[in-house]
Design a protein around this motif. Structure first.
Motif, mmCIF file in Angstrom:
data_model
loop_
_atom_site.group_PDB
_atom_site.id
_atom_site.type_symbol
_atom_site.label_atom_id
_atom_site.label_comp_id
_atom_site.label_asym_id
_atom_site.label_seq_id
_atom_site.Cartn_x
_atom_site.Cartn_y
_atom_site.Cartn_z
ATOM 1 N N LEU A 89 -10.810 -9.807 -0.748
ATOM 2 C CA LEU A 89 -11.572 -8.849 -1.578
ATOM 3 C C LEU A 89 -11.311 -7.493 -1.778
ATOM 4 N N SER A 90 -10.820 -6.881 -0.787
ATOM 5 C CA SER A 90 -10.448 -5.344 -0.653
ATOM 6 C C SER A 90 -9.217 -5.192 -1.555
ATOM 7 N N CYS A 91 -8.278 -6.571 -1.947
ATOM 8 C CA CYS A 91 -7.169 -6.349 -2.759
ATOM 9 C C CYS A 91 -7.376 -6.812 -4.185
ATOM 10 N N SER A 92 -8.871 -6.990 -4.451
ATOM 11 C CA SER A 92 -9.039 -7.550 -5.606
ATOM 12 C C SER A 92 -8.865 -8.916 -5.924
ATOM 13 N N ILE A 93 -8.687 -9.564 -4.938
ATOM 14 C CA ILE A 93 -8.342 -10.893 -5.005
ATOM 15 C C ILE A 93 -9.621 -11.902 -4.994
ATOM 16 N N PRO A 94 -9.952 -12.371 -5.951
ATOM 17 C CA PRO A 94 -11.220 -13.520 -5.805
ATOM 18 C C PRO A 94 -10.733 -14.496 -4.908
ATOM 19 N N VAL A 95 -11.980 -15.052 -4.326
ATOM 20 C CA VAL A 95 -11.994 -16.026 -3.270
ATOM 21 C C VAL A 95 -12.433 -17.225 -3.452
ATOM 22 N N LEU A 96 -11.856 -18.183 -3.022
ATOM 23 C CA LEU A 96 -12.308 -19.749 -3.382
ATOM 24 C C LEU A 96 -12.522 -20.383 -2.014
ATOM 25 N N LEU A 107 -18.956 -13.125 0.903
ATOM 26 C CA LEU A 107 -18.847 -13.966 -0.199
ATOM 27 C C LEU A 107 -19.925 -14.343 -0.870
ATOM 28 N N LYS A 108 -20.355 -13.697 -2.379
ATOM 29 C CA LYS A 108 -21.369 -13.952 -2.972
ATOM 30 C C LYS A 108 -21.144 -14.540 -4.185
ATOM 31 N N GLN A 109 -22.068 -14.801 -4.953
ATOM 32 C CA GLN A 109 -21.800 -15.420 -6.273
ATOM 33 C C GLN A 109 -21.011 -14.893 -7.266
ATOM 34 N N ASN A 110 -21.017 -13.373 -7.158
ATOM 35 C CA ASN A 110 -20.379 -12.452 -8.144
ATOM 36 C C ASN A 110 -18.967 -12.072 -7.653
ATOM 37 N N ASN A 133 -9.893 -13.677 -16.989
ATOM 38 C CA ASN A 133 -11.282 -12.923 -17.002
ATOM 39 C C ASN A 133 -12.220 -13.080 -15.727
ATOM 40 N N LEU A 134 -12.457 -14.367 -15.606
ATOM 41 C CA LEU A 134 -13.255 -14.492 -14.535
ATOM 42 C C LEU A 134 -12.449 -14.233 -13.098
ATOM 43 N N ARG A 135 -11.109 -14.518 -13.105
ATOM 44 C CA ARG A 135 -10.712 -14.018 -11.790
ATOM 45 C C ARG A 135 -10.360 -12.612 -11.465
ATOM 46 N N THR A 136 -10.318 -11.799 -12.670
ATOM 47 C CA THR A 136 -10.512 -10.329 -12.821
ATOM 48 C C THR A 136 -11.848 -9.879 -12.314
ATOM 49 N N LEU A 137 -12.815 -10.320 -12.791
ATOM 50 C CA LEU A 137 -14.119 -10.024 -12.695
ATOM 51 C C LEU A 137 -14.602 -10.237 -11.165
ATOM 52 N N GLY A 142 -15.596 -7.998 -6.124
ATOM 53 C CA GLY A 142 -15.367 -8.122 -4.636
ATOM 54 C C GLY A 142 -14.952 -6.707 -3.961
ATOM 55 N N ARG A 143 -13.959 -6.145 -4.875
ATOM 56 C CA ARG A 143 -13.371 -4.809 -4.338
ATOM 57 C C ARG A 143 -14.425 -3.871 -4.122
ATOM 58 N N GLN A 144 -15.429 -3.674 -5.016
ATOM 59 C CA GLN A 144 -16.333 -2.691 -5.328
ATOM 60 C C GLN A 144 -17.432 -3.106 -3.887
ATOM 61 N N PHE A 145 -17.767 -4.428 -3.627
ATOM 62 C CA PHE A 145 -18.663 -4.769 -2.633
ATOM 63 C C PHE A 145 -18.048 -4.132 -1.357
ATOM 64 N N ILE A 146 -16.976 -4.374 -1.291
ATOM 65 C CA ILE A 146 -16.217 -3.972 0.111
ATOM 66 C C ILE A 146 -16.212 -2.503 0.096
ATOM 67 N N LEU A 147 -15.782 -1.731 -0.815
ATOM 68 C CA LEU A 147 -15.762 -0.366 -0.938
ATOM 69 C C LEU A 147 -17.111 0.180 -0.526
#
Length: 177
Positions: A89-96, A107-110, A133-137, A142-147
Protein backbone atom coordinates in the motif's frame (compact mmCIF):
# COMPACT_ATOMS: atom_id res chain seq x y z
CA UNK A 1 2.33 -7.44 -13.38
CA UNK A 2 1.00 -9.29 -10.37
CA UNK A 3 3.44 -10.28 -7.70
CA UNK A 4 4.31 -11.59 -4.31
CA UNK A 5 7.23 -10.84 -2.05
CA UNK A 6 7.93 -12.99 0.96
CA UNK A 7 10.32 -14.95 3.07
CA UNK A 8 11.13 -18.57 2.18
CA UNK A 9 9.09 -19.75 5.18
CA UNK A 10 5.99 -18.21 3.55
CA UNK A 11 6.42 -19.79 0.11
CA UNK A 12 3.65 -22.34 0.80
CA UNK A 13 1.25 -19.37 0.89
CA UNK A 14 1.92 -18.38 -2.74
CA UNK A 15 2.04 -22.03 -3.80
CA UNK A 16 -1.42 -22.50 -2.27
CA UNK A 17 -2.94 -20.21 -4.94
CA UNK A 18 -0.92 -21.68 -7.81
CA UNK A 19 -4.00 -23.11 -9.52
CA UNK A 20 -5.73 -19.72 -9.63
CA UNK A 21 -2.58 -18.07 -10.94
CA UNK A 22 -2.21 -20.73 -13.66
CA UNK A 23 -5.82 -20.21 -14.79
CA UNK A 24 -5.35 -16.45 -15.07
CA UNK A 25 -1.97 -16.58 -16.78
CA UNK A 26 -3.37 -19.02 -19.34
CA UNK A 27 -6.39 -16.80 -19.94
CA UNK A 28 -4.41 -13.53 -20.15
CA UNK A 29 -1.16 -14.00 -22.09
CA UNK A 30 -0.04 -10.41 -21.40
CA UNK A 31 -0.33 -10.96 -17.65
CA UNK A 32 2.95 -11.60 -15.83
CA UNK A 33 3.64 -13.02 -12.38
CA UNK A 34 6.73 -12.09 -10.39
CA UNK A 35 8.02 -13.53 -7.12
CA UNK A 36 10.64 -11.98 -4.82
CA UNK A 37 12.04 -14.33 -2.19
CA UNK A 38 15.14 -16.01 -0.86
CA UNK A 39 14.00 -19.29 -2.42
CA UNK A 40 12.16 -20.09 -5.62
CA UNK A 41 8.62 -21.44 -5.15
CA UNK A 42 7.19 -24.37 -7.04
CA UNK A 43 4.30 -22.98 -9.06
CA UNK A 44 2.29 -24.63 -11.86
CA UNK A 45 2.70 -21.58 -14.08
CA UNK A 46 5.45 -19.39 -15.53
CA UNK A 47 6.78 -16.57 -13.36
CA UNK A 48 9.73 -14.24 -13.04
CA UNK A 49 11.83 -15.12 -10.01
CA UNK A 50 13.66 -12.29 -8.30
CA UNK A 51 16.24 -13.59 -5.82
CA UNK A 52 16.24 -11.77 -2.50
CA UNK A 53 18.96 -9.15 -2.24
CA UNK A 54 19.20 -6.63 0.60
CA UNK A 55 17.62 -3.34 -0.43
CA UNK A 56 16.03 -4.71 -3.63
CA UNK A 57 12.50 -5.29 -2.33
CA UNK A 58 11.21 -1.69 -2.67
CA UNK A 59 12.03 -1.58 -6.39
CA UNK A 60 10.39 -4.99 -6.85
CA UNK A 61 7.19 -3.92 -5.08
CA UNK A 62 7.08 -0.67 -7.07
CA UNK A 63 7.20 -2.68 -10.30
CA UNK A 64 3.90 -4.43 -9.49
CA UNK A 65 0.38 -3.50 -10.55
CA UNK A 66 -1.27 -5.86 -8.02
CA UNK A 67 0.22 -7.19 -4.79
CA UNK A 68 -0.73 -10.70 -3.66
CA UNK A 69 -1.15 -11.51 0.02
CA UNK A 70 -2.21 -15.14 0.37
CA UNK A 71 -2.49 -16.14 4.03
CA UNK A 72 -3.50 -19.56 5.31
CA UNK A 73 -6.60 -19.93 7.46
CA UNK A 74 -4.76 -20.80 10.68
CA UNK A 75 -3.75 -19.30 14.02
CA UNK A 76 -0.34 -18.24 12.69
CA UNK A 77 -1.96 -15.83 10.23
CA UNK A 78 -3.94 -14.12 12.97
CA UNK A 79 -0.74 -13.02 14.73
CA UNK A 80 1.30 -12.40 11.59
CA UNK A 81 2.64 -8.91 11.03
CA UNK A 82 0.84 -6.95 8.29
CA UNK A 83 4.15 -5.51 7.04
CA UNK A 84 3.67 -6.88 3.51
CA UNK A 85 0.29 -5.15 3.24
CA UNK A 86 1.91 -1.93 4.44
CA UNK A 87 4.72 -2.29 1.88
CA UNK A 88 2.32 -2.83 -1.01
CA UNK A 89 0.00 0.00 0.00
CA UNK A 90 2.84 2.44 0.70
CA UNK A 91 3.78 2.04 -2.99
CA UNK A 92 0.15 2.58 -4.12
CA UNK A 93 -0.14 -1.09 -5.07
CA UNK A 94 -3.64 -2.50 -4.56
CA UNK A 95 -3.68 -5.67 -2.48
CA UNK A 96 -5.57 -8.84 -3.13
CA UNK A 97 -5.50 -11.28 -0.26
CA UNK A 98 -6.83 -13.22 2.65
CA UNK A 99 -7.48 -10.86 5.52
CA UNK A 100 -6.63 -12.40 8.87
CA UNK A 101 -5.84 -10.95 12.29
CA UNK A 102 -3.67 -7.83 12.30
CA UNK A 103 -3.89 -7.61 8.51
CA UNK A 104 -7.54 -6.58 8.95
CA UNK A 105 -6.30 -3.40 10.66
CA UNK A 106 -4.53 -2.42 7.40
CA UNK A 107 -6.53 -3.94 4.56
CA UNK A 108 -9.92 -2.29 4.25
CA UNK A 109 -12.62 -2.56 1.60
CA UNK A 110 -11.48 0.76 0.10
CA UNK A 111 -7.82 -0.25 -0.39
CA UNK A 112 -7.89 -3.96 -1.14
CA UNK A 113 -9.98 -6.91 -2.23
CA UNK A 114 -10.51 -9.68 0.27
CA UNK A 115 -10.62 -13.28 -0.91
CA UNK A 116 -10.81 -16.74 0.60
CA UNK A 117 -11.28 -19.45 -2.05
CA UNK A 118 -9.47 -20.28 -5.32
CA UNK A 119 -12.54 -19.01 -7.19
CA UNK A 120 -12.37 -15.74 -5.22
CA UNK A 121 -8.74 -15.30 -6.27
CA UNK A 122 -9.62 -15.86 -9.93
CA UNK A 123 -12.68 -13.59 -9.88
CA UNK A 124 -11.00 -10.76 -7.96
CA UNK A 125 -7.90 -10.84 -10.15
CA UNK A 126 -10.13 -10.73 -13.23
CA UNK A 127 -11.77 -7.59 -11.87
CA UNK A 128 -8.43 -5.91 -11.14
CA UNK A 129 -6.89 -6.97 -14.45
CA UNK A 130 -9.73 -5.37 -16.40
CA UNK A 131 -10.32 -2.28 -14.25
CA UNK A 132 -7.30 0.04 -14.21
CA UNK A 133 -9.38 2.76 -12.51
CA UNK A 134 -10.22 0.44 -9.62
CA UNK A 135 -6.55 -0.56 -9.28
CA UNK A 136 -5.58 3.10 -9.18
CA UNK A 137 -8.31 3.99 -6.68
CA UNK A 138 -7.44 1.11 -4.35
CA UNK A 139 -3.73 1.90 -4.58
CA UNK A 140 -4.12 5.63 -3.96
CA UNK A 141 -6.56 5.08 -1.10
CA UNK A 142 -4.18 2.54 0.40
CA UNK A 143 -1.21 4.90 0.14
CA UNK A 144 -3.16 7.68 1.84
CA UNK A 145 -4.18 5.27 4.61
CA UNK A 146 -0.51 4.41 5.20
CA UNK A 147 0.55 8.06 5.14
CA UNK A 148 -2.20 8.98 7.60
CA UNK A 149 -1.59 6.14 10.05
CA UNK A 150 1.78 4.47 9.50
CA UNK A 151 4.28 6.93 8.06
CA UNK A 152 7.36 7.57 10.16
CA UNK A 153 6.13 11.12 10.75
CA UNK A 154 2.76 9.97 12.03
CA UNK A 155 4.30 7.26 14.22
CA UNK A 156 6.88 9.74 15.56
CA UNK A 157 4.10 12.19 16.47
CA UNK A 158 2.13 9.40 18.17
CA UNK A 159 5.13 8.19 20.15
CA UNK A 160 6.08 11.71 21.17
CA UNK A 161 2.52 12.23 22.39
CA UNK A 162 2.71 9.06 24.46
CA UNK A 163 6.08 9.99 25.96
CA UNK A 164 4.98 13.53 26.76
CA UNK A 165 1.73 12.30 28.33
CA UNK A 166 3.65 9.75 30.39
CA UNK A 167 6.15 12.40 31.48
CA UNK A 168 3.25 14.68 32.51
CA UNK A 169 1.60 11.83 34.44
CA UNK A 170 4.86 11.00 36.19
CA UNK A 171 5.40 14.65 37.07
CA UNK A 172 1.87 14.78 38.47
CA UNK A 173 2.43 11.61 40.47
CA UNK A 174 5.63 13.08 41.90
CA UNK A 175 3.76 16.14 43.14
CA UNK A 176 1.05 14.15 44.91
CA UNK A 177 3.40 11.75 46.70
Amino acid sequence: MIGWAGAPANIPNIERIGHALRVLLNKHPALKLAVFSGEEPSLPCPFEFHQFAPGAEPAFVQSLDIGLLPLPDEEYSIGKSPIKAIQYLSCSIPVLGNVKGATAEILKQNNSIHVSSQDDWINALEVLIHDRNLRTLLGETGRQFILDRHSMYTVRRQLLGIFLAEKTELAGVGKTV
